[in-house]
Write an enzyme that holds these catalytic residues in place. Structure first.
Site, PDB file in Angstrom:
ATOM      1  CG  ASN A   9      -1.937   1.433   1.545  1.00  0.00           C
ATOM      2  OD1 ASN A   9      -1.810   2.037   0.507  1.00  0.00           O
ATOM      3  ND2 ASN A   9      -2.427   1.326   2.618  1.00  0.00           N
ATOM      4  CE  LYS A  11      -0.339   3.208   4.645  1.00  0.00           C
ATOM      5  NZ  LYS A  11      -0.580   3.396   6.098  1.00  0.00           N
ATOM      6  CG  HIS A  94      -6.158   2.107   4.619  1.00  0.00           C
ATOM      7  ND1 HIS A  94      -5.881   3.012   5.800  1.00  0.00           N
ATOM      8  CD2 HIS A  94      -5.006   1.245   4.648  1.00  0.00           C
ATOM      9  CE1 HIS A  94      -4.643   2.649   6.068  1.00  0.00           C
ATOM     10  NE2 HIS A  94      -4.270   1.682   5.415  1.00  0.00           N
ATOM     11  CD  GLU A  96      -3.235   5.774   6.640  1.00  0.00           C
ATOM     12  OE1 GLU A  96      -3.040   5.754   5.146  1.00  0.00           O
ATOM     13  OE2 GLU A  96      -2.302   5.077   7.286  1.00  0.00           O
ATOM     14  CD  GLU A 166      -3.868  -2.262   6.936  1.00  0.00           C
ATOM     15  OE1 GLU A 166      -2.842  -2.609   6.536  1.00  0.00           O
ATOM     16  OE2 GLU A 166      -4.594  -1.422   6.728  1.00  0.00           O
ATOM     17  N   GLY A 172       2.115   2.424  10.662  1.00  0.00           N
ATOM     18  CA  GLY A 172       2.983   3.316  10.704  1.00  0.00           C
ATOM     19  C   GLY A 172       3.464   3.710  12.100  1.00  0.00           C
ATOM     20  CB  SER A 212       4.547  -1.789  12.076  1.00  0.00           C
ATOM     21  OG  SER A 212       4.054  -0.799  12.168  1.00  0.00           O
TER      22      SER A 212
HETATM   23  P1  PGA Z   1       2.369   0.500   7.672  1.00  0.00           P
HETATM   24  O1  PGA Z   1       0.994   0.659   6.936  1.00  0.00           O
HETATM   25  O2  PGA Z   1       2.881  -1.050   7.054  1.00  0.00           O
HETATM   26  O3  PGA Z   1       3.123   1.522   7.328  1.00  0.00           O
HETATM   27  O4  PGA Z   1       2.120   0.148   9.093  1.00  0.00           O
HETATM   28  C1  PGA Z   1      -0.038  -0.555   6.708  1.00  0.00           C
HETATM   29  C2  PGA Z   1      -1.459   0.099   6.076  1.00  0.00           C
HETATM   30  O5  PGA Z   1      -1.805   1.014   6.528  1.00  0.00           O
HETATM   31  O6  PGA Z   1      -1.782  -0.749   4.987  1.00  0.00           O
END
Ligand code: PGA
Length: 247
Positions: A9, A11, A94, A96, A166, A172, A212
């Site tokens: 992803n 982003k 997601h 976010e 998630e 993150g 992560s």
């Molecule tokens: P990350 O993000 O691996 O940077 O924690 C995962 C995601 O939001 O899909």
């Protein structure tokens, strides 16, 4: 036997030129991968990445889309637009998008149905906040999200969905869920999928863990019985992504 699926992803990262460079670095390392590999990229990178992965087994996904076919929705992108380009996956719901763009479960449900109607594979995200985990309502919360997000799907349609668990506190932050924590929720997800679509269907649906994921923790997470791969954010922008896929 469910085939593992590892999705990057990206982003809101990578200009088209940077996207091309990243693909040039990663694609040769991802040849003959044992897992399905997907690059979920910004809309503006889709064409560049589609061109760059041509001739490989890597699939391309978007990170969102609208639930209508077309119309007066300034700034939005539709499923038929993605389909015609050759995109095959779309990340939906997601955390976010839920948090910063007020995306609701009912909108996500409409998007899931729309994606399936156009032959796109939705990667449907769910997961709890730290507050919810500490209040011991993780499983109830995730069950509720999936009941709403996947409402009204047939068993056949449900087989075409990928779920990404998630935990929001792990995204993150460098704070990965332990393999036991991730397995516990992924198993609970399979249980709710079984209640909704039957056990046989639930056994076929792939469930990713995200939050992560890195080259160090990927192998042990992906070895858990109900974890069928990962949705990888930060580490998908680096050579490390190829190491994760090899895990
Ligand atoms: P990350 O993000 O691996 O940077 O924690 C995962 C995601 O939001 O899909």
């Amino acid at each position: 036997m469910r085939k593992k699926i590892i999705a990057g992803n990206w982003k809101m990262n990578q200009t088209p030129m940077q996207a091309k460079q990243l693909c040039d670095m990663l694609c040769p390392q991802l040849e003959h991968a044992a897992a399905d590999v997907v690059f979920c990229v910004p809309f503006t990178d889709l064409q560049t990445v589609l061109d760059a992965v041509q001739g490989t087994d890597i699939a391309v996904g978007a990170q969102n889309m609208h639930f209508a076919d077309q119309g007066a929705y300034t700034g939005e992108i539709s499923a038929p637009m993605l389909k015609e380009m050759g995109v095959s996956y779309v990340v939906l719901g997601h955390s976010e998008r839920r948090e910063y763009f007020a995306e609701t479960d009912s909108a996500i449900n409409q998007k899931v149905k729309q994606a399936l109607a156009y032959g796109l594979t939705p990667i449907v995200c769910c997961g709890e906040t730290l507050e919810q985990r500490e209040a011991n309502i993780t499983i109830e919360w995730v069950r509720m999200q999936l009941k709403l997000d996947l409402a009204g799907l047939s068993e056949q349609q449900a087989k075409g969905v990928v779920i990404a668990y998630e935990p929001i506190w792990a995204i993150g932050t460098g704070k990965t869920a332990t393999k036991e924590q991730a397995q516990e929720v992924c198993a609970a997800i399979r249980t709710v999928l079984g209640e909704m679509f039957g056990k046989e269907t639930a056994e076929q649906i792939r469930i990713q863990y995200g939050g992560s994921v890195n080259a160090k923790n990927a192998a042990e997470l992906f070895a858990m019985p109900d974890i069928d791969g990962g949705l990888v954010g930060g580490a998908s922008l680096k050579e490390e992504f190829a190491q994760i896929v090899r895990s």
